[in-house]
Design a protein around this motif. Structure first.
Motif, short mmCIF file in Angstrom:
data_model
loop_
_atom_site.label_atom_id
_atom_site.label_comp_id
_atom_site.label_asym_id
_atom_site.label_seq_id
_atom_site.Cartn_x
_atom_site.Cartn_y
_atom_site.Cartn_z
N PHE A 197 -16.65 13.11 -2.98
CA PHE A 197 -15.97 11.94 -3.22
C PHE A 197 -16.80 11.00 -2.84
O PHE A 197 -17.49 11.40 -1.86
CB PHE A 197 -14.55 11.74 -2.41
N TYR A 216 -6.83 11.77 10.63
CA TYR A 216 -8.30 11.81 10.75
C TYR A 216 -8.49 11.02 12.06
O TYR A 216 -7.88 9.93 12.22
CB TYR A 216 -8.95 11.56 9.37
N LYS A 248 0.85 -1.34 -0.01
CA LYS A 248 0.00 -0.12 0.07
C LYS A 248 0.83 1.24 0.07
O LYS A 248 2.06 1.17 0.37
CB LYS A 248 -1.08 -0.15 1.24
N MET A 287 -2.21 14.23 6.39
CA MET A 287 -3.25 14.64 7.20
C MET A 287 -3.46 13.58 8.38
O MET A 287 -2.97 12.40 7.89
CB MET A 287 -4.81 14.51 6.57
N PRO A 305 -14.85 9.82 9.30
CA PRO A 305 -13.81 10.43 9.56
C PRO A 305 -13.83 11.98 9.84
O PRO A 305 -14.43 12.54 8.91
CB PRO A 305 -12.59 10.09 8.65
N PHE A 351 -5.39 6.96 1.99
CA PHE A 351 -5.50 6.46 3.46
C PHE A 351 -4.45 5.30 3.92
O PHE A 351 -4.29 4.43 3.11
CB PHE A 351 -6.70 6.26 4.12
N GLY A 352 -4.03 5.49 5.14
CA GLY A 352 -3.53 4.07 5.97
C GLY A 352 -4.61 3.33 6.29
O GLY A 352 -5.74 3.67 6.31
N GLN A 353 -4.12 2.09 6.90
CA GLN A 353 -5.31 1.11 7.53
C GLN A 353 -6.04 1.74 8.82
O GLN A 353 -6.98 1.23 8.96
CB GLN A 353 -4.38 0.15 7.84
N GLY A 354 -5.28 2.67 9.34
CA GLY A 354 -6.00 3.10 10.59
C GLY A 354 -5.23 2.35 11.89
O GLY A 354 -5.10 1.21 11.93
N ARG A 408 -15.81 18.68 -0.35
CA ARG A 408 -14.98 20.03 0.07
C ARG A 408 -15.50 21.16 -0.54
O ARG A 408 -16.15 21.18 -1.78
CB ARG A 408 -13.62 19.89 -0.88
N LEU A 413 -6.36 7.86 11.42
CA LEU A 413 -6.24 7.48 10.11
C LEU A 413 -5.19 8.58 9.58
O LEU A 413 -5.40 9.74 9.67
CB LEU A 413 -7.43 7.47 9.23
N TYR A 419 -15.94 6.89 -1.18
CA TYR A 419 -14.79 6.15 -0.66
C TYR A 419 -15.51 4.87 -0.22
O TYR A 419 -16.63 4.86 0.36
CB TYR A 419 -14.01 6.72 0.51
N ALA A 431 -3.55 17.00 -6.88
CA ALA A 431 -4.49 15.73 -7.13
C ALA A 431 -5.86 15.99 -5.96
O ALA A 431 -5.64 17.00 -5.29
CB ALA A 431 -3.81 14.63 -6.51
N GLN A 432 -6.61 15.19 -6.11
CA GLN A 432 -7.79 15.26 -5.27
C GLN A 432 -8.13 14.26 -4.24
O GLN A 432 -8.53 14.53 -3.32
CB GLN A 432 -9.27 15.37 -6.28
N LYS A 433 -7.75 12.86 -4.71
CA LYS A 433 -8.27 12.02 -3.89
C LYS A 433 -7.19 11.75 -2.53
O LYS A 433 -5.93 11.92 -2.67
CB LYS A 433 -8.24 10.51 -4.44
N LEU A 434 -7.59 11.39 -1.28
CA LEU A 434 -6.84 11.08 -0.38
C LEU A 434 -6.51 9.71 -0.46
O LEU A 434 -7.28 8.74 -0.63
CB LEU A 434 -7.89 11.15 1.03
N TYR A 437 0.73 16.71 0.90
CA TYR A 437 -0.26 17.22 1.74
C TYR A 437 -0.20 15.72 3.03
O TYR A 437 -0.48 14.66 2.40
CB TYR A 437 -1.40 17.66 1.32
N PHE A 461 -10.47 5.07 -2.07
CA PHE A 461 -11.10 5.96 -2.99
C PHE A 461 -11.78 5.28 -4.01
O PHE A 461 -11.32 4.29 -4.68
CB PHE A 461 -9.89 6.84 -3.63
N GLN A 491 -10.09 -1.73 7.91
CA GLN A 491 -9.32 -1.09 6.93
C GLN A 491 -9.49 0.52 6.80
O GLN A 491 -10.52 1.05 7.05
CB GLN A 491 -9.66 -1.59 5.41
N GLY A 492 -8.63 1.24 6.32
CA GLY A 492 -8.75 2.63 5.90
C GLY A 492 -9.67 2.83 4.83
O GLY A 492 -9.94 2.05 4.10
#
Lengths: 111, 114
Positions: B33, A36, A2, A34, A44, A101-104, B95, A88, B35, A96-99, A32, B45, B41-42
């Motif tokens: 968006f 959450y 990942k 973040m 989140p 994420f990690g697994q949390g 957003r 998270l 998701y 870009a637009q999409k985040l 960027y 997208f 899991q996180g």
């Protein structure tokens, strides 16, 4: 593999402890970063974000980004039971637009 | 000030059934968006809209998944012929403008396919 890796825990600490949450990422183009917080059965909510490398502090929370090692950290001081949640990390590419994420990491603060 | 609203909160579908999940973003928000969050899991997208234009659908797992936002506000995620692996929480986020980093998430729709 990942693009953003995070230890899922669970992590359990006593109230008042300092908590350290960490992520690593593989794409050096991420700009960027973040953190959450997600309570059970909720969406989140953004805690903090940083741009590129450096530290950012907000009350009991400190976010750190080290781009040289591709490492993202969140520190929680004087942890409270209300901080119990899943944390998270997420990253966005410049422009870009999409985040991504990690697994949390599931965190429990014990009174 | 209402946040992002999703409905239904919970949906149980029989395998093979079609489902439609609704998202009401924050009023005036340009970016929207979807998701998918599997258990433990996180969020992953799925797709992105800027107003009514679907600019990125690279995360949709198969052609059974379809999303629309015809008037640039409310969005619907449709899953045709649901399968057990579609069981997850589907999160919508909005957003106010594309280059703002803060996205506001809804509470999600928990889909269970039996």
């Amino acid at each position: 593999q990942k693009e953003v890796e995070q230890d899922p825990g669970p992590l359990s600490v006593p109230e008042g402890a300092i908590v350290s949450l960490n992520c690593t990422y593989s794409n050096s183009a991420f700009q960027y970063f973040m953190w959450y917080r997600q309570y059970s059965r909720k969406g989140p909510e953004l805690l903090m974000y940083t741009y590129s490398s450096g530290n950012k502090e907000d009350g009991r929370f400190t976010a750190q980004v080290d781009k040289s090692s591709k490492y993202i950290s969140l520190f929680i001081r004087d942890s409270q039971p209300s901080d119990s949640a899943t944390y998270l990390c997420a990253s966005i590419l410049q422009g870009a637009q999409k985040l991504v994420f990690g697994q949390g990491t599931r965190l429990t603060i014990n009174p | 000030g209402a946040g992002v609203s999703q409905s239904p909160r919970y949906k149980v579908a029989k395998r093979g059934q079609d489902v439609a999940l609704r998202c009401d973003p924050i009023s005036g928000h340009v970016s929207l968006f979807w998701y998918q969050q599997a258990l433990g899991q996180g969020p992953e997208f799925l797709t992105y809209f800027q107003n009514e234009a679907q600019l990125d659908k690279s995360g949709l797992p198969s052609d059974r998944f379809f999303a629309e936002r015809p008037e640039g506000s409310v969005s619907t995620l449709k899953i045709q012929r649901t399968q057990q692996e579609d069981s997850a929480v589907y999160l919508c986020a909005s957003r106010d403008r594309p280059m703002n980093t803060e996205a506001f998430f809804g509470q999600g729709t928990r889909l269970t396919v039996v």
